[in-house]
Design a protein around this motif. Structure first.
Motif, mmCIF file in Angstrom:
data_model
loop_
_atom_site.group_PDB
_atom_site.id
_atom_site.type_symbol
_atom_site.label_atom_id
_atom_site.label_comp_id
_atom_site.label_asym_id
_atom_site.label_seq_id
_atom_site.Cartn_x
_atom_site.Cartn_y
_atom_site.Cartn_z
ATOM 1 N N ASN A 42 -19.529 90.773 36.630
ATOM 2 C CA ASN A 42 -19.940 92.179 36.575
ATOM 3 C C ASN A 42 -20.053 92.676 35.134
ATOM 4 O OD1 ASN A 42 -20.761 94.605 37.718
ATOM 5 N ND2 ASN A 42 -18.696 95.439 37.656
ATOM 6 N N GLN A 43 -20.781 91.914 34.332
ATOM 7 C CA GLN A 43 -20.942 92.277 32.924
ATOM 8 C C GLN A 43 -22.416 92.326 32.563
ATOM 9 O OE1 GLN A 43 -19.868 87.811 31.453
ATOM 10 N NE2 GLN A 43 -19.389 89.371 30.026
ATOM 11 N N PRO A 44 -22.744 93.008 31.478
ATOM 12 C CA PRO A 44 -24.145 93.060 31.035
ATOM 13 C C PRO A 44 -24.588 91.725 30.435
ATOM 14 C CG PRO A 44 -22.747 94.353 29.578
ATOM 15 C CD PRO A 44 -21.870 93.831 30.660
ATOM 16 N N VAL A 45 -25.880 91.600 30.198
ATOM 17 C CA VAL A 45 -26.458 90.432 29.532
ATOM 18 C C VAL A 45 -27.152 90.892 28.261
ATOM 19 C CG1 VAL A 45 -26.789 89.042 31.608
ATOM 20 C CG2 VAL A 45 -28.596 90.567 30.865
ATOM 21 N N PHE A 46 -27.325 89.954 27.341
ATOM 22 C CA PHE A 46 -28.063 90.224 26.114
ATOM 23 C C PHE A 46 -29.435 89.584 26.265
ATOM 24 C CE2 PHE A 46 -29.081 89.045 21.610
ATOM 25 C CZ PHE A 46 -29.277 90.336 21.160
ATOM 26 N N LEU A 47 -30.479 90.407 26.257
ATOM 27 C CA LEU A 47 -31.853 89.934 26.385
ATOM 28 C C LEU A 47 -32.488 89.921 25.005
ATOM 29 C CD1 LEU A 47 -32.846 92.113 29.475
ATOM 30 C CD2 LEU A 47 -31.922 89.783 29.474
ATOM 31 N N VAL A 48 -33.004 88.772 24.600
ATOM 32 C CA VAL A 48 -33.559 88.631 23.257
ATOM 33 C C VAL A 48 -34.830 87.793 23.320
ATOM 34 C CG1 VAL A 48 -32.150 86.596 22.724
ATOM 35 C CG2 VAL A 48 -32.971 88.034 20.857
ATOM 36 N N ASN A 49 -35.780 88.091 22.462
ATOM 37 C CA ASN A 49 -37.043 87.353 22.443
ATOM 38 C C ASN A 49 -36.955 86.109 21.575
ATOM 39 O OD1 ASN A 49 -37.999 89.978 23.521
ATOM 40 N ND2 ASN A 49 -39.960 88.918 23.362
ATOM 41 N N THR A 68 -31.704 93.574 23.524
ATOM 42 C CA THR A 68 -31.282 94.691 24.364
ATOM 43 C C THR A 68 -30.153 94.255 25.280
ATOM 44 O OG1 THR A 68 -33.530 95.576 24.359
ATOM 45 C CG2 THR A 68 -32.066 96.372 26.084
ATOM 46 N N ILE A 69 -29.124 95.058 25.354
ATOM 47 C CA ILE A 69 -28.040 94.816 26.304
ATOM 48 C C ILE A 69 -28.450 95.472 27.611
ATOM 49 C CG2 ILE A 69 -25.623 95.268 26.861
ATOM 50 C CD1 ILE A 69 -25.069 95.194 23.835
ATOM 51 N N ALA A 70 -28.413 94.698 28.697
ATOM 52 C CA ALA A 70 -28.892 95.193 29.985
ATOM 53 C C ALA A 70 -27.903 94.869 31.099
ATOM 54 C CB ALA A 70 -30.245 94.552 30.308
ATOM 55 N N ARG A 71 -27.974 95.650 32.147
ATOM 56 C CA ARG A 71 -27.169 95.402 33.340
ATOM 57 C C ARG A 71 -28.107 94.950 34.452
ATOM 58 N NH1 ARG A 71 -22.254 95.426 34.310
ATOM 59 N NH2 ARG A 71 -21.737 96.777 32.580
ATOM 60 N N ILE A 72 -27.748 93.855 35.101
ATOM 61 C CA ILE A 72 -28.532 93.335 36.219
ATOM 62 C C ILE A 72 -28.191 94.158 37.455
ATOM 63 C CG2 ILE A 72 -29.036 91.313 37.645
ATOM 64 C CD1 ILE A 72 -29.847 91.033 34.655
ATOM 65 N N GLN A 73 -29.189 94.777 38.056
ATOM 66 C CA GLN A 73 -28.959 95.626 39.220
ATOM 67 C C GLN A 73 -29.242 94.923 40.530
ATOM 68 O OE1 GLN A 73 -31.256 99.177 38.583
ATOM 69 N NE2 GLN A 73 -29.798 99.979 37.112
ATOM 70 N N HIS A 74 -30.184 93.991 40.513
ATOM 71 C CA HIS A 74 -30.554 93.318 41.749
ATOM 72 C C HIS A 74 -31.086 91.936 41.403
ATOM 73 C CE1 HIS A 74 -31.890 92.897 45.874
ATOM 74 N NE2 HIS A 74 -33.052 92.472 45.419
ATOM 75 N N MET A 75 -30.802 90.967 42.268
ATOM 76 C CA MET A 75 -31.260 89.609 42.030
ATOM 77 C C MET A 75 -31.745 89.031 43.354
ATOM 78 S SD MET A 75 -29.072 86.573 40.248
ATOM 79 C CE MET A 75 -27.849 86.518 41.539
ATOM 80 N N ALA A 76 -32.852 88.297 43.309
ATOM 81 C CA ALA A 76 -33.404 87.668 44.503
ATOM 82 C C ALA A 76 -33.982 86.310 44.142
ATOM 83 C CB ALA A 76 -34.481 88.542 45.116
ATOM 84 N N LYS A 77 -33.883 85.368 45.059
ATOM 85 C CA LYS A 77 -34.495 84.047 44.839
ATOM 86 C C LYS A 77 -35.992 84.170 45.021
ATOM 87 C CE LYS A 77 -30.764 80.967 45.702
ATOM 88 N NZ LYS A 77 -30.489 79.582 45.974
ATOM 89 N N ALA A 78 -36.735 83.601 44.087
ATOM 90 C CA ALA A 78 -38.195 83.662 44.137
ATOM 91 C C ALA A 78 -38.797 82.290 44.385
ATOM 92 C CB ALA A 78 -38.739 84.243 42.838
ATOM 93 N N GLY A 79 -37.972 81.303 44.604
ATOM 94 C CA GLY A 79 -38.442 79.924 44.812
ATOM 95 C C GLY A 79 -37.349 78.975 44.369
#
Length: 84
Positions: A42-49, A68-79
């Motif tokens: 339950n922690q944020p992630v660091f998104l970097v290019n 950018t520090i971000a919080r994941i709100q929803h996750m779904a399998k796409a394949g």
């Protein structure tokens, strides 16, 4: 201000700005592990290019220093081995 140790997900050509909601796919093993760690703890992630989007396994010098520090709100399998 203290330091934070966060799971990191390198992006290839996608910009993420603070206070925005974005959808993205994750398929590289290290990114899947980072996403899993963030969700499980339950922690944020660091998104970097990445500087070069063609690199499959970017190193420290291949990433920009600002992200950018971000919080994941929803996750779904796409394949197979892809999370959205």
């Amino acid at each position: 201000m203290g330091q934070m140790l966060l799971p990191m997900i390198p992006f290839r050509g996608k910009m993420v700005y603070p206070q925005t909601q974005v959808f993205f796919e994750v398929s590289r093993t290290f990114s899947l592990k980072a996403l899993e760690r963030a969700i499980n703890n339950n922690q944020p992630v660091f998104l970097v290019n990445q500087k070069d989007a063609s690199l499959e396994n970017p190193g420290r010098d291949d990433l920009y220093q600002v992200g950018t520090i971000a919080r994941i709100q929803h996750m779904a399998k796409a394949g197979q081995n892809i999370l959205r």
